[in-house]
Motif scaffolding. Structure first.
Motif, PDB file in Angstrom:
ATOM      1  N   GLN A 280       0.849  -1.172   0.000  1.00  0.00           N
ATOM      2  CA  GLN A 280       0.000   0.000   0.000  1.00  0.00           C
ATOM      3  C   GLN A 280       0.893   1.232   0.000  1.00  0.00           C
ATOM      4  O   GLN A 280       1.800   1.330   0.812  1.00  0.00           O
ATOM      5  CB  GLN A 280      -0.834  -0.055   1.263  1.00  0.00           C
ATOM      6  N   ILE A 281       0.664   2.148  -0.938  1.00  0.00           N
ATOM      7  CA  ILE A 281       1.362   3.426  -0.868  1.00  0.00           C
ATOM      8  C   ILE A 281       0.422   4.349  -0.107  1.00  0.00           C
ATOM      9  O   ILE A 281      -0.703   4.555  -0.545  1.00  0.00           O
ATOM     10  CB  ILE A 281       1.627   4.014  -2.260  1.00  0.00           C
ATOM     11  N   PRO A 282       0.845   4.879   1.021  1.00  0.00           N
ATOM     12  CA  PRO A 282      -0.078   5.738   1.773  1.00  0.00           C
ATOM     13  C   PRO A 282      -0.381   7.017   0.986  1.00  0.00           C
ATOM     14  O   PRO A 282       0.424   7.454   0.170  1.00  0.00           O
ATOM     15  CB  PRO A 282       0.689   6.046   3.059  1.00  0.00           C
ATOM     16  N   GLY A 283      -1.534   7.576   1.233  1.00  0.00           N
ATOM     17  CA  GLY A 283      -1.898   8.856   0.615  1.00  0.00           C
ATOM     18  C   GLY A 283      -2.236   8.718  -0.849  1.00  0.00           C
ATOM     19  O   GLY A 283      -2.450   7.631  -1.362  1.00  0.00           O
ATOM     20  N   ARG A 300       5.171  10.474   0.471  1.00  0.00           N
ATOM     21  CA  ARG A 300       4.621   9.112   0.487  1.00  0.00           C
ATOM     22  C   ARG A 300       5.723   8.060   0.458  1.00  0.00           C
ATOM     23  O   ARG A 300       5.448   6.869   0.472  1.00  0.00           O
ATOM     24  CB  ARG A 300       3.740   8.908  -0.751  1.00  0.00           C
TER      25      ARG A 300
ATOM     26  N   SER B 195      -2.868   2.171  -7.079  1.00  0.00           N
ATOM     27  CA  SER B 195      -2.342   2.310  -5.720  1.00  0.00           C
ATOM     28  C   SER B 195      -3.484   2.565  -4.740  1.00  0.00           C
ATOM     29  O   SER B 195      -3.450   2.116  -3.597  1.00  0.00           O
ATOM     30  CB  SER B 195      -1.288   3.415  -5.640  1.00  0.00           C
ATOM     31  N   ALA B 198      -5.377  -0.741  -4.182  1.00  0.00           N
ATOM     32  CA  ALA B 198      -4.742  -1.586  -3.169  1.00  0.00           C
ATOM     33  C   ALA B 198      -5.195  -1.174  -1.775  1.00  0.00           C
ATOM     34  O   ALA B 198      -5.481  -2.026  -0.927  1.00  0.00           O
ATOM     35  CB  ALA B 198      -3.222  -1.490  -3.292  1.00  0.00           C
ATOM     36  N   GLN B 199      -5.279   0.150  -1.534  1.00  0.00           N
ATOM     37  CA  GLN B 199      -5.732   0.619  -0.224  1.00  0.00           C
ATOM     38  C   GLN B 199      -7.150   0.137   0.073  1.00  0.00           C
ATOM     39  O   GLN B 199      -7.441  -0.334   1.175  1.00  0.00           O
ATOM     40  CB  GLN B 199      -5.721   2.155  -0.164  1.00  0.00           C
ATOM     41  N   ASN B 202      -7.319  -3.703   0.604  1.00  0.00           N
ATOM     42  CA  ASN B 202      -6.798  -4.046   1.934  1.00  0.00           C
ATOM     43  C   ASN B 202      -7.805  -3.684   3.020  1.00  0.00           C
ATOM     44  O   ASN B 202      -8.032  -4.460   3.948  1.00  0.00           O
ATOM     45  CB  ASN B 202      -5.481  -3.321   2.198  1.00  0.00           C
TER      46      ASN B 202
END
Lengths: 339, 333
Positions: A280-283, A300, B195, B198-199, B202
């Motif tokens: 997971q890449i935050p933001g 990030r 991306s 994916a968040q 999850n």
């Protein structure tokens, strides 16, 4: 400047983009949508361009073919087609390059075709605009081309209107239209996004084969890494209007160097690996009016250090055909790491 | 609790009348026309599992999802939720049942009312089902926002202030607010970047573990489905052609359509495999082909396929509807 392919022994690339800056003046200041984008496309090469929405993929394509929507404008850098600058040409000259030397395939095949004209009329018009051939000869070419892109009974179907064709067949017509003047470069902007997977595979195959056959280079813009993996020779990863990484497809996918690319690859579920959680890449990607100082990815980035927050990294030549814009690969940083 | 599956769907069928207006039909001497969006679909979803339906556009995925949550009435067939038949015309009893399932839609830009504050959007199911009242509602809204990874103060904002991924989180918070057991997720990530996808995926998994949720996941993306689901049903032109354990569907696909679909997916693995060229496109669902609807595209087609609709048979990995299947899988390969 450490641009891709500074190597003097290289032949002139078909398309060369250097430090391209695209800006949108707005009432609240100027937004920089592309910031010093540089890459090359060699003769016969398929370059994939990936990135998330808003990264500037389509904008790069639009800038190359001179179709930026005003008030967007090229504010710096240059674009060369076979060594000759095309970013500052008068409209009329650019119009002759577009279609003739650069063919275009867009996402939605329904809007790329005129619903009021038959496929034959559109193909013949395009062929005759760019080439000095008779109506009969143009028609013959058009039929041959439709046949080549896999339209059954091309000689009969050429007189149909676009709405007579299914989505996949329409996209084949658009590919035929893009290739009918035998361009050197085909710019395909999300050519399969509107199609179903089983049809997508067919379209990619057709596009790839026919361009290889004619020696045309392809710039393939897509958000789908799977499509890139199966089609492109090299891939450029864009982030917030900047190139994060360029390199051969296999290297970039299997051993990404830029932390953003690595995160992006980890976040895609695959058909073969079993992972309990996706990386997971935050933001999310910054907006154009709030691009952070230094490296655009720094807030990030899992590997961020001081320099990333202040200085913007240039594309660093990794000597293996790869270019990365990340301070981790700077000689000075690596020196420190070794000490 | 019990062994009854949480959701049981039998013979679910939906036709849509797509005929021209009456006068045109009389003048042009045309029959009424029907589009079959779903035909005799059977499946069960056990408590706590994720069941996925995959298919290309026009395969009936979304129609099935809408029938299950009651947004579209079935033409035929039964839907049992926790052993009780769902009949949406019934009042109070149905409302009780209704609280226990929710839906997340594909487009987070269209599924949130732009004139409502996020807090009001999430509080609506809480009020409707009388789950909390007074100041408890705001507390609950704040808690839900934190559960999905936003902050409680976001309740004051409007949907346009959020990105696509954040909006999908709001949609999930709204779905969770009635404390459901079952959530129908219709393409929950296909409008999002990878991306962000994916968040969200999850998050959906974490919530499933935390609240013991059961999911029906509708998607066209095979890799998403493989990542999320325990079992997968493959739809083609409104019919369930194969159902199998998620991992085994990818290693041992049985139905020729499933094989073709798997062959067509561009993969990151760079295996360099030579794809079999896929032939043809999905036919028009208004006049689907006779017999097995896949027969015009099937590489293994035989005479019987053109005449008779195949029955569902047991396969080593689940079940599939193909004339050429035997107990041990495909007769010829």
């Amino acid at each position: 400047m450490s641009g891709p392919s500074e190597n003097p022994s290289d032949k002139t690339p078909l398309l060369s983009v250097r430090d391209l800056v695209v800006e949108f003046p707005t009432r609240r200041g100027t937004l920089r949508a592309l910031d010093k984008v540089s890459f090359d496309i060699a003769q016969g090469e398929v370059l994939g361009m990936v990135g998330e929405s808003g990264a500037g993929k389509s904008l790069t394509g639009a800038a190359i073919i001179g179709l930026l929507e005003p008030p967007g404008r090229i504010a710096g850098g240059e674009i060369r087609l076979r060594g000759e600058r095309i970013d500052n040409l008068p409209r009329e000259k650019m119009r002759r390059i577009r279609g003739r030397r650069i063919g275009m395939v867009f996402q939605d095949p329904l809007t790329s075709l005129n619903p009021l004209y038959t496929v034959a009329q559109q193909l013949i018009e395009t062929i005759r605009t760019h080439m000095d051939v008779s109506e009969g000869e143009a028609r013959k070419r058009a039929v041959a081309l439709l046949d080549r892109v896999g339209i059954p009974a091309a000689a009969r179907r050429i007189d149909d209107y676009p709405h007579h064709f299914s989505g996949g067949m329409r996209q084949r017509v658009v590919i035929a239209l893009a290739l009918c003047a035998e361009p050197e470069l085909v710019l395909a902007d999300e050519p399969t996004t509107a199609l179903d997977v089983s049809v997508q595979a067919q379209i990619i195959d057709v596009l790839k084969e026919i361009c290889a056959e004619r020696g045309a280079s392809v710039m393939l813009i897509t958000h789908d890494m799977g499509v890139i993996a199966e089609t492109a020779d090299r891939v450029a990863v864009l982030y917030a209007g900047r190139v994060a990484e360029i390199g051969p497809v296999r290297d970039v996918i299997q051993a990404a160097e830029h932390p953003y690319t690595a995160g992006l690859m980890g976040s895609i579920p695959t058909l073969t690996q079993n992972a309990a959680r996706l990386t997971q890449i935050p933001g999310s990607m910054p907006r154009l009016n709030a691009i952070p100082q230094g490296c655009a990815f720094n807030p990030r980035c899992p590997k961020v250090f001081d320099r990333c927050r202040t200085d913007r990294p240039e594309l660093i030549d990794r000597d293996n055909g790869r270019h990365v814009s990340c301070w981790l690969y700077d000689a000075a940083t690596q020196q420190v790491a070794h000490d | 609790m019990t062994d009854t599956p949480l959701l049981q769907v039998t013979g679910l069928t939906r036709y849509f009348d797509v005929s021209k207006p009456w006068l045109n039909r009389v003048l042009e001497r045309e029959e009424k026309q029907f589009l079959t969006a779903a035909a005799d679909v059977d499946f069960e979803i056990k408590r706590g599992e994720t069941f996925a339906l995959v298919g290309e556009s026009g395969s009936g995925k979304s129609t099935i999802a809408k029938m299950i949550v009651g947004l579209v009435d079935p033409s035929r067939g039964r839907i049992l939720f926790d052993g009780q038949e769902m009949r949406f015309e019934q009042g109070a009893a149905m409302r009780q049942l209704r609280r226990r399932f929710q839906m997340i839609f594909q487009d987070p830009f269209a599924s949130l009312n732009p004139r409502w504050r996020v807090g009001a959007i999430i509080a609506e199911p809480i009020r409707t089902f009388g789950i909390a009242s007074g100041a408890d509602i705001n507390r609950e809204v704040g808690r839900l926002l934190e559960v999905v990874g936003l902050s409680a103060s976001d309740a004051e904002k409007f949907p346009h202030e959020f990105s696509g991924g954040q909006r999908q989180r709001i949609a999930i918070a709204r779905a969770l607010s009635s404390k459901p057991e079952f959530i129908v997720c219709d393409e929950p990530t296909s409008a999002l970047d990878v991306s962000v996808q994916a968040q969200i995926l999850n998050l959906m998994r974490d919530l499933q573990d935390e609240f013991g949720l059961t999911y029906l996941l509708i998607s066209h993306d095979l890799s998403v489905v493989r990542h999320m689901a325990n079992r997968i049903g493959v739809l083609y032109l409104g019919r369930l052609v194969e159902e199998a354990d998620a991992k085994r569907l990818f290693t041992e696909p049985q139905h020729p359509y499933t094989r073709m679909l798997l062959d067509a997916v561009p993969d990151l693995a760079l295996s360099g495999r030579r794809r079999k060229p896929v032939t043809g496109e999905i036919p028009n669902p208004i006049n689907p082909p006779s017999g097995c609807t896949f027969h015009p595209r099937c590489p293994l087609v035989e005479d019987i396929c053109k005449r008779k609709i195949p029955e569902v048979r047991t396969t080593p990995t689940g079940r599939a509807a193909c004339h050429l299947l035997s107990e041990n899988g495909l007769v010829k390969t």
